[in-house]
Design a protein around this motif. Sequence first.
Motif, PDB file in Angstrom:
ATOM      1  N   LEU A   1       0.812  -1.210   0.000  1.00  0.00           N
ATOM      2  CA  LEU A   1       0.000   0.000   0.000  1.00  0.00           C
ATOM      3  C   LEU A   1       0.848   1.264   0.000  1.00  0.00           C
ATOM      4  O   LEU A   1       0.357   2.343  -0.322  1.00  0.00           O
ATOM      5  CB  LEU A   1      -0.937  -0.010   1.205  1.00  0.00           C
ATOM      6  N   ALA A   2       2.129   1.142   0.325  1.00  0.00           N
ATOM      7  CA  ALA A   2       3.019   2.302   0.368  1.00  0.00           C
ATOM      8  C   ALA A   2       3.198   2.934  -1.009  1.00  0.00           C
ATOM      9  O   ALA A   2       3.527   4.114  -1.107  1.00  0.00           O
ATOM     10  CB  ALA A   2       4.373   1.915   0.943  1.00  0.00           C
ATOM     11  N   SER A   3       2.973   2.178  -2.067  1.00  0.00           N
ATOM     12  CA  SER A   3       3.149   2.735  -3.399  1.00  0.00           C
ATOM     13  C   SER A   3       1.934   3.553  -3.853  1.00  0.00           C
ATOM     14  O   SER A   3       1.996   4.233  -4.870  1.00  0.00           O
ATOM     15  CB  SER A   3       3.448   1.627  -4.411  1.00  0.00           C
ATOM     16  N   LEU A   4       0.831   3.480  -3.093  1.00  0.00           N
ATOM     17  CA  LEU A   4      -0.351   4.292  -3.386  1.00  0.00           C
ATOM     18  C   LEU A   4      -0.252   5.611  -2.633  1.00  0.00           C
ATOM     19  O   LEU A   4       0.545   5.744  -1.705  1.00  0.00           O
ATOM     20  CB  LEU A   4      -1.614   3.542  -2.954  1.00  0.00           C
ATOM     21  N   ASP A   5      -1.075   6.598  -3.009  1.00  0.00           N
ATOM     22  CA  ASP A   5      -1.037   7.838  -2.244  1.00  0.00           C
ATOM     23  C   ASP A   5      -1.623   7.585  -0.848  1.00  0.00           C
ATOM     24  O   ASP A   5      -2.261   6.563  -0.590  1.00  0.00           O
ATOM     25  CB  ASP A   5      -1.720   8.987  -2.980  1.00  0.00           C
ATOM     26  N   ASP A   6      -1.372   8.494   0.063  1.00  0.00           N
ATOM     27  CA  ASP A   6      -1.735   8.293   1.472  1.00  0.00           C
ATOM     28  C   ASP A   6      -3.231   8.038   1.663  1.00  0.00           C
ATOM     29  O   ASP A   6      -3.616   7.180   2.457  1.00  0.00           O
ATOM     30  CB  ASP A   6      -1.300   9.488   2.318  1.00  0.00           C
ATOM     31  N   ASP A   7      -4.070   8.785   0.951  1.00  0.00           N
ATOM     32  CA  ASP A   7      -5.509   8.607   1.109  1.00  0.00           C
ATOM     33  C   ASP A   7      -5.957   7.238   0.614  1.00  0.00           C
ATOM     34  O   ASP A   7      -6.795   6.583   1.248  1.00  0.00           O
ATOM     35  CB  ASP A   7      -6.281   9.706   0.371  1.00  0.00           C
ATOM     36  N   GLU A   8      -5.420   6.798  -0.516  1.00  0.00           N
ATOM     37  CA  GLU A   8      -5.768   5.464  -1.020  1.00  0.00           C
ATOM     38  C   GLU A   8      -5.253   4.369  -0.093  1.00  0.00           C
ATOM     39  O   GLU A   8      -5.933   3.367   0.136  1.00  0.00           O
ATOM     40  CB  GLU A   8      -5.252   5.260  -2.442  1.00  0.00           C
TER      41      GLU A   8
ATOM     42  N   GLU B   1      -6.395   0.228   3.859  1.00  0.00           N
ATOM     43  CA  GLU B   1      -6.166  -0.267   5.218  1.00  0.00           C
ATOM     44  C   GLU B   1      -7.497  -0.465   5.938  1.00  0.00           C
ATOM     45  O   GLU B   1      -7.695  -1.460   6.645  1.00  0.00           O
ATOM     46  CB  GLU B   1      -5.260   0.695   5.994  1.00  0.00           C
ATOM     47  N   TYR B   2      -8.421   0.467   5.744  1.00  0.00           N
ATOM     48  CA  TYR B   2      -9.741   0.321   6.364  1.00  0.00           C
ATOM     49  C   TYR B   2     -10.487  -0.870   5.758  1.00  0.00           C
ATOM     50  O   TYR B   2     -11.045  -1.692   6.492  1.00  0.00           O
ATOM     51  CB  TYR B   2     -10.564   1.610   6.187  1.00  0.00           C
ATOM     52  N   ALA B   3     -10.493  -0.969   4.437  1.00  0.00           N
ATOM     53  CA  ALA B   3     -11.187  -2.084   3.776  1.00  0.00           C
ATOM     54  C   ALA B   3     -10.625  -3.430   4.236  1.00  0.00           C
ATOM     55  O   ALA B   3     -11.387  -4.375   4.492  1.00  0.00           O
ATOM     56  CB  ALA B   3     -11.082  -1.950   2.259  1.00  0.00           C
TER      57      ALA B   3
ATOM     58  N   VAL C   1      -8.533   2.872  13.452  1.00  0.00           N
ATOM     59  CA  VAL C   1      -8.769   2.642  12.021  1.00  0.00           C
ATOM     60  C   VAL C   1     -10.007   3.411  11.568  1.00  0.00           C
ATOM     61  O   VAL C   1     -10.010   4.040  10.509  1.00  0.00           O
ATOM     62  CB  VAL C   1      -8.898   1.128  11.729  1.00  0.00           C
ATOM     63  N   HIS C   2     -11.047   3.372  12.387  1.00  0.00           N
ATOM     64  CA  HIS C   2     -12.264   4.098  12.031  1.00  0.00           C
ATOM     65  C   HIS C   2     -12.007   5.607  11.971  1.00  0.00           C
ATOM     66  O   HIS C   2     -12.465   6.281  11.041  1.00  0.00           O
ATOM     67  CB  HIS C   2     -13.406   3.799  12.998  1.00  0.00           C
ATOM     68  N   ALA C   3     -11.285   6.140  12.941  1.00  0.00           N
ATOM     69  CA  ALA C   3     -11.004   7.578  12.957  1.00  0.00           C
ATOM     70  C   ALA C   3     -10.217   7.999  11.719  1.00  0.00           C
ATOM     71  O   ALA C   3     -10.460   9.080  11.163  1.00  0.00           O
ATOM     72  CB  ALA C   3     -10.248   7.952  14.232  1.00  0.00           C
ATOM     73  N   GLU C   4      -9.306   7.157  11.274  1.00  0.00           N
ATOM     74  CA  GLU C   4      -8.508   7.489  10.086  1.00  0.00           C
ATOM     75  C   GLU C   4      -9.380   7.573   8.840  1.00  0.00           C
ATOM     76  O   GLU C   4      -9.226   8.492   8.028  1.00  0.00           O
ATOM     77  CB  GLU C   4      -7.388   6.467   9.905  1.00  0.00           C
ATOM     78  N   ILE C   5     -10.309   6.634   8.672  1.00  0.00           N
ATOM     79  CA  ILE C   5     -11.163   6.678   7.479  1.00  0.00           C
ATOM     80  C   ILE C   5     -12.197   7.792   7.612  1.00  0.00           C
ATOM     81  O   ILE C   5     -12.533   8.459   6.632  1.00  0.00           O
ATOM     82  CB  ILE C   5     -11.805   5.293   7.181  1.00  0.00           C
TER      83      ILE C   5
END
Length: 180
Positions: free
Chosen positions: A105-112, A117-119, A131-135
Amino acid sequence: MARVPYADASDVPDEHEDLLQSSLQGKPMHVYESIGNNPDVLVGLRSFFGSLWTDSGLTDRERELVILAVAAEAGNRYEWHQHVNIAREVGIVDDDIAAVGRGDLASLDDDEATLLEYALAVARNEVDAIVHAEIAALYEDDAVVGIAAIAGAYGALGQMIDAFDLDLEEGTSFHGWDPR
């Protein structure tokens, strides 16, 4: 060989024949043909999944990244294969697809990366307050519901695919987890 037969048009009520086909490709799909053994369930699932596609609050790219991440997490070759094709159609490049396939996932942008990570936390039944707070910092509540619904629904669909031991459609071969 699949553990349940692939239903054909003669096995379902006339008004449901089109549900055996991909709405994108217009051809029969083994996933729908297997579920077609119970036409009422097929109708419900197609309606539910259609709603996830149109009402989740995600872009096509975000939706496909979530589905690919869930399919890769479960090691579901059928689901992965089908959604590699769809991901390409919505403009996701093979480098990004391959990154999701290897869990990078590091190769994707931070939001993706946060989205996936949430999914994945939903798929693993590991969503906690952090995890919930981040999404929730990135998406409104309706989209958070959509993300969780997509992750959970495609995880469940993958379990059905595995239970039925579905084959890829004739004339296709597995893209691989790195389709480049």
